[in-house]
Design an enzyme around this catalytic site. Sequence first.
Site, PDB file in Angstrom:
ATOM      1  CB  CYS A 194      -0.894   0.013   1.234  1.00  0.00           C
ATOM      2  SG  CYS A 194      -2.075  -1.327   1.245  1.00  0.00           S
ATOM      3  CB  CYS A 371      13.986   7.262  -4.856  1.00  0.00           C
ATOM      4  SG  CYS A 371      14.566   6.436  -3.381  1.00  0.00           S
TER       5      CYS A 371
END
Length: 414
Positions: A194, A371
């Site tokens: 998730c 990132c």
Amino acid sequence: MSDSLTNEEVSRYGRQMIVQGLSTNNPIDQQLLLKNSKIVLIGAGGLSSPCLAYLAGAGVGTIGIIDDDVVENSNLHRQIIHSTSKRGMLKCESAKKFINDLNPNVIVKTFPVRLNNENAFDILDQFDVILDCTDTPITRYLSSDVAVVLGKTLISASGVNTEGQLTVLNFENVGPCYRCFHPKPPPPHAVSSCSANGVIGACIGLVGVMQAVETLKVLQKIYTKENFEPFMLQYNGFMDQSLRRFKMRGRREDCISCGSKAENKITREMIENSEINYFEFCGSRDYNVLADDERITVQEFEDKYWKDKKPKEDTVYLDVRPAHHYSISNFNNEKFHNIPLAELKSFKNDWTKLKSKMPELEPTSEVVVFCRHGNESRLATRVLKDDFGIKNTKDVIGGFFKYIDDVDPSLPKY
Ligand code: ZN
């Protein structure tokens, strides 16, 4: 063991007690099956939230909750038993408060730990039925193996994006286990979470509700050894809102967890002394591909490469998050380039492709790589150094989110 219901309980559970045709038991005995049962949920997140609420509401007597996370803002869109005022609180404690506000008859036991080889038996053995409400392969295999050794039924669900799955494992110690369905784990890159892939709260919530329904059927003996047939439910929320039920085979004789003819079957000792290494088995991706001097901290980035919120003239800035992540939040400066890691890898060592995305890049350029959490940027740094020979590439430790946490909390964190 309780053999009677109070008047308060009869009025609280009356509407479910008068549903007819569920069992040959009388309604009071049927309700006592719930009152006398002990279940444990692994995880107190998006699946557990609705699942816990309905099971507590229905009058399950004892509920254990295993979760070592705290409630975060990003949980609240789907983990609806928690609330804005409970941010920072342990999820298991927040869940306990929710349950007891809803139904003070329920005994709640909290375990603020992560389930692992050492603690799994001691915790899970205190309960009759186990619910896996996490979305990690490691927990799926661990909880299944332990459930088989302890002879307990496991109701296992998962959900990510707009989809979910649900199954009942090791039913009454005769049904198939997780390893019967999946003797080998999926490759790590095929596993989504998730956190990384996103999730629609209502979709995972619906799977959690179905998990509660399956749990009631197990606890109230609607399922019996005679009528239970192994299955896998697959829910797809957004495309066609469909629910498909796949009939599954029974136990595999050669299953190393539950099989009757398997050699070297998994034992409690093998799990507890970590002979069974779930991390290794599930092949967690190794991000340790850089030396210390190939990395900089977010503070070093701020001081050296982003002083006064201005980029350095001769530096190339790269963010390798997926494009839709990047569009939610970024440094908002045109010197930053967004090339998702998968795309960067697909360039192999083709400079033309790389230059089409970063025209100012040269083999001698200084490059800083971001990132989200500082994992994929490490792999990207390796690609730039090894495939393209850009020696002066630096990975930013902890990524964009660490920068937000430590340096600039005014940027949106999703
Ligand atoms: Zn098995």
